[in-house]
Structures are given as C-alpha cells and as structure tokens.
Design a protein around this motif. Structure first.
Motif: not given
Length: 156
Positions: A48-68
C-alpha cells in the motif's frame, strides 16, 4: 524480521510492516523492493506504500512472505524509498529439506496453517507488525531511518 524455518518449496504466511510518518511534514514514498543476497526467496504479498505521500501521522503497510526455493539460510532486505532516504528492514529465514526427501506442493494451505498431509508448519508465526518511521523528514534529511519491531525499537 526472522521468518524462522520453512520447508523449501512452500510459502509462509505474510508478515506486515507498517510505514508511519512520525514527522511534522508530508513524507513522499517511492518504490518498495526486495534487495540483498536472496531477494528471490521472499515475496511481496501486499503493498500500500509505493509511490504515495504520507501526511504527518499517516501510515501504510507492506506484506512480505518467505518462500524458500531451496535448503539453507536466506537473507534479504525490504527497502521503501522515500524523500528522507531509504527505509530498510532486514529479512531472514531458513529453508529446510522435506521429510523423506519429497518436496511438498508450494500451495500448501496457508489458511489452515498446515503443510503437506495436514502437518503443522515448523515455526509458524501469526501476523505481527514491524514499524518503519522517519521523524522530521523535511527538517533533516540526513537522519537515519528507524525500523521498530512490535516490542522494541531497532536502529538501522
């Protein structure tokens, strides 16, 4: 973040990383990428974070999986570009050999938390959150970004 051990050829559950602007000015985020020695052993499961602008106090998330894909220790970095410098999180995990030498299907059920033949996955972890933050991004672009685990801060 340590994903623990997982049988090679399977996918683990995603881990959520939170990017939060704790500064007093907008924070422009760039691309999200997996880098380092073994980036192909991890996968972006949500961004949800790529190429976005976060105002003060805002947040976004990134999820990562391990797949060996094979057996052995794996390391990579989650990198979120920003106008205040890159935000980084170290990733690690260990690929295990399947019991009996047979490789399980990579589509083992993540919803039920079971691997091949309904056996529980080793070191399975529920979703936890890590927090990226960069305070006062506009006032001082030379400050190092911090990656905060759910229980204690880690400086990078």
């Amino acid at each position: 973040y340590d994903f623990g051990s997982l049988v090679a050829g399977t996918r683990g559950e995603g881990h959520t990383f939170v990017v939060r602007n704790e500064g007093g000015a907008p924070l422009d985020l760039g691309a999200v990428a997996l880098t380092g020695a073994d980036p192909d052993q991890f996968a972006l499961a949500g961004d949800e974070c790529s190429e976005t602008t976060l105002a003060p106090g805002d947040e976004c998330t990134v999820r990562v999986r391990f797949a060996p894909g094979d057996v052995g220790a794996k390391v990579a970095r989650l990198r979120v570009g920003s106008d205040a410098g890159p935000l980084l999180a170290s990733l690690s995990g260990n690929g295990l050999a399947a019991v009996g030498g047979a490789q399980p299907s990579p589509t083992a059920s993540a919803a039920t938390g079971s691997g091949p033949a309904g056996k529980p996955r080793p070191n399975r972890r529920r979703c936890r959150h890590n927090r990226f933050s960069h305070g006062n991004a506009v006032a001082s672009r030379s400050r190092a970004a911090r990656v905060e685990a759910a229980s204690k801060p880690v400086r990078r």
